[in-house]
Structure formats: structure tokens, C-alpha cells
Design a protein around this motif. Structure first.
Motif, mmCIF file in Angstrom:
data_model
loop_
_atom_site.group_PDB
_atom_site.id
_atom_site.type_symbol
_atom_site.label_atom_id
_atom_site.label_comp_id
_atom_site.label_asym_id
_atom_site.label_seq_id
_atom_site.Cartn_x
_atom_site.Cartn_y
_atom_site.Cartn_z
ATOM 1 N N ASP A 1 0.791 -1.353 0.036
ATOM 2 C CA ASP A 1 -0.009 0.065 -0.041
ATOM 3 C C ASP A 1 0.983 1.343 -0.056
ATOM 4 O OD1 ASP A 1 -2.086 -1.533 -0.034
ATOM 5 O OD2 ASP A 1 -2.626 -1.230 1.996
ATOM 6 N N VAL B 1 2.301 6.244 -6.985
ATOM 7 C CA VAL B 1 1.359 6.385 -8.056
ATOM 8 C C VAL B 1 0.245 7.235 -7.347
ATOM 9 C CG1 VAL B 1 -0.247 5.019 -9.551
ATOM 10 C CG2 VAL B 1 1.975 3.916 -8.616
ATOM 11 N N ARG B 2 -0.358 6.964 -6.303
ATOM 12 C CA ARG B 2 -1.478 7.907 -5.898
ATOM 13 C C ARG B 2 -0.956 9.298 -5.831
ATOM 14 N NH1 ARG B 2 -4.467 6.648 -0.302
ATOM 15 N NH2 ARG B 2 -2.458 7.665 0.586
ATOM 16 N N SER C 1 5.200 -0.008 -10.164
ATOM 17 C CA SER C 1 4.683 1.386 -9.589
ATOM 18 C C SER C 1 5.188 2.553 -10.745
ATOM 19 C CB SER C 1 4.967 1.701 -8.293
ATOM 20 O OG SER C 1 6.190 2.116 -8.215
ATOM 21 N N TRP D 1 2.357 1.944 -3.519
ATOM 22 C CA TRP D 1 1.499 2.572 -4.345
ATOM 23 C C TRP D 1 0.986 3.894 -4.125
ATOM 24 C CZ3 TRP D 1 1.784 -0.102 -8.313
ATOM 25 C CH2 TRP D 1 0.915 0.237 -9.524
#
Ligand code: NAP
Length: 253
Positions: free
Chosen positions: A111, A118-119, A161, A114
Motif C-alpha cells: 500500500d 502512484v496515488r 509503480s 502505491w
């Protein structure tokens, strides 16, 4: 000191260390007012001091990009305010790269990779790119990696990623086509930073086989960012510039 960013503003994530710090210092040396950001205030303050000592302008804004989308949006707001109401150049640089084998990556690490890699670029770009488009100009640079297009024996989720970031860059470029905003990625090769210090001997050894014969230095990656952020690159859209000492394009066996 150059002048390619005179009168412009820049937000560089992960600019308390390594490649991001070199990009922040280089953009400031080109005339930009830069927001330096990261989780560790002392490193942020030291980076701001180094920029100011060199005659540039910088402001530290604290942010933990892995925490939540709202924390990322808060950074966009605070940075925009610190920069007088506009971000002309966004550099999505902050990244983490756990190198464990797949079976050893726990859910929390998955998590975190990401969320940070990415988020955060997605949320930040969503927060600043529409205003750039409304003004008819802007640059969004995102850090990919030379390993985003090849298989490696470890770090698969990290490589995925970075492939996501490079694909987001292509998508954003198409989505904002014709607005005057340019989106590009930079794929560094093995670069000497605090993040890679733990494996320095191994990486130095591996890099001897590359055409450059050595690992890269952060200022060599920053040089690509300065070019892509400048008006010398006005016809460069939606691509990934690889700065890897030749590692990707060659096989030495
Ligand atoms: N070095 C390489 O060999 C290499 C190769 C290819 C691609 N890259 C990519 O280049 C980028 C920079 O790498 P680097 O080696 O310079 O990294 P680094 O030296 O480890 O620095 C990472 C930076 O990101 C910030 N950061 C990490 N997690 C964060 C979070 N949750 N919230 C806010 N800031 C965070 C850190 O600041 P704080 O610790 O202050 O929060 C630091 O400023 C990364 O995206 C990486 O994937 C690096």
C-alpha cells in the motif's frame, strides 16, 4: 545560474534528498521559486538554506504523501499559496523502493509503494494541471525508472509503480492535449542517493558493465529535468527520457 525559469514557480516532491533535491536546486538556479517538500523538516530546511545560499528562492512545505489523498491535496494548496497562487512546474519525484522479493512484501508495504509512487503523483497532478491548462502553460515531470520496462529478480512492485507513472504521463499528455501543458517522465538509471546508499557497493559493481561504466549522480538526472521544464523542450510531450548511463539499451554478456 541560468534564466530558463525566471519568473516561474516549481513544486518538487521528495526534494529533501537525492534526485529531487538536485532538481529543486537546479530549477532554483534557473530562476524558479521552488517549494521544497518532504516529511523531514530538518532536511527541508537545509535544502532551502542551500538554495538561498546559492542566490535562489525556496520555501519548505511539510507533507507525508503516503498518508492520504487529502494530505496530498493539502500540499497542493499550501504550495500554491506559498508560490503566490500558481505552480508552473510540478515534479512528481518522491518515491520509495523496497527491494524485497514478492513473497516478502507485506500488505502495508504494498500500500505504501502505491500510495507514494502512484496515488500521490495522480492526486497532485489532478490538483494542479487543470489550473495550468486554464493558464495555457505548465510542465508536469514525473520520475519513472530504467527498470519500468524490464524484469528484475526483485522489486517487482516498485518497477510496476514506475511503469504506472510513465503510463500516467502518456495518458495525461493525451488528456490535456492542446492546452499548452506538457507532461513528461524521466527514467533514471542507478543513481547515487541516500536511497541507494545501503546497496552502494553492489550497485557500483553492477554499473561497471554499463556503457557509462559507473552509477549516475543526482545532478545528471536534474539536467534532464531542467531541459524538460524549459522552453527548449516545447515540442517534447508525453514521453519518457531515459538517463541511465546506457544500461537499458545494451547487453554486455
Ligand atoms: N536513485 C536511483 O537509483 C533511482 C533510479 C530510478 C528511479 N529513481 C526514482 O527517483 C526518485 C528519487 O529517488 P532518490 O534515490 O533520490 O530517493 P531518496 O534519496 O530516497 O529520496 C526520496 C525523497 O522522497 C521523499 N519521500 C519519500 N517518501 C515520502 C513520503 N511518504 N512523503 C513525502 N516525501 C517522501 C523523501 O523525503 P523525506 O524522507 O524527507 O520524507 C526524499 O526527499 C524516486 O521516485 C525513485 O523511484 C531513483
Amino acid at each position: 545560474m541560468g534564466t530558463t525559469q525566471d519568473g516561474r514557480t516549481a513544486l518538487v516532491t521528495g526534494s529533501t534528498s537525492g534526485i529531487g533535491q538536485a532538481i529543486a536546486m537546479s530549477l532554483a538556479a534557473e530562476g524558479a521559486h521552488v517549494v521544497v517538500t518532504g516529511r523531514v523538516r530538518e532536511r527541508g530546511d537545509a535544502t532551502v538554506a542551500a538554495i538561498e545560499d546559492a542566490g535562489g528562492r525556496a520555501t519548505y512545505v511539510h507533507a507525508d504523501l503516503g498518508r492520504s489523498g487529502d494530505a496530498v491535496r493539502a500540499l497542493a494548496e499550501e504550495a500554491t499559496e506559498a508560490l503566490g497562487g500558481r505552480v508552473d512546474v510540478l515534479v512528481n519525484n518522491a518515491g520509495i523502493y523496497p527491494a524485497a522479493p514478492t513473497a516478502e512484501i507485506d500488505d502495508a508495504t504494498l500500500d505504501a509503494v502505491w500510495a507514494t509512487n502512484v496515488r500521490a503523483p495522480h492526486v497532485l497532478t489532478a490538483a494542479v494541471a487543470p489550473a495550468m491548462a486554464a493558464r495555457g502553460s505548465g510542465v508536469v515531470l514525473s520520475l519513472g525508472s530504467w527498470i519500468s520496462t524490464v524484469g528484475m529478480p526483485s522489486g517487482a512492485i516498485y518497477a510496476a509503480s514506475k511503469a504506472a507513472v510513465e503510463q500516467l504521463t502518456r495518458g495525461w499528455s493525451a488528456e490535456f492535449a492542446g492546452t499548452g501543458v506538457r507532461f513528461n517522465a524521466i527514467a533514471p538509471g542507478i543513481t547515487r542517493t541516500a536511497g541507494t546508499a545501503g546497496a552502494a557497493a553492489f550497485l557500483d559493481d553492477a554499473a561497471r558493465a554499463f556503457p557509462a561504466g559507473r552509477v549516475g549522480e543526482p545532478h545528471e538526472i536534474a539536467a534532464a529535468a531542467v531541459w524538460l521544464a524549459s522552453d527548449a523542450a516545447t515540442y517534447v510531450h508525453g514521453t519518457t527520457v531515459v538517463v541511465d548511463g546506457g544500461a537499458l539499451g545494451t547487453r554486455t554478456l
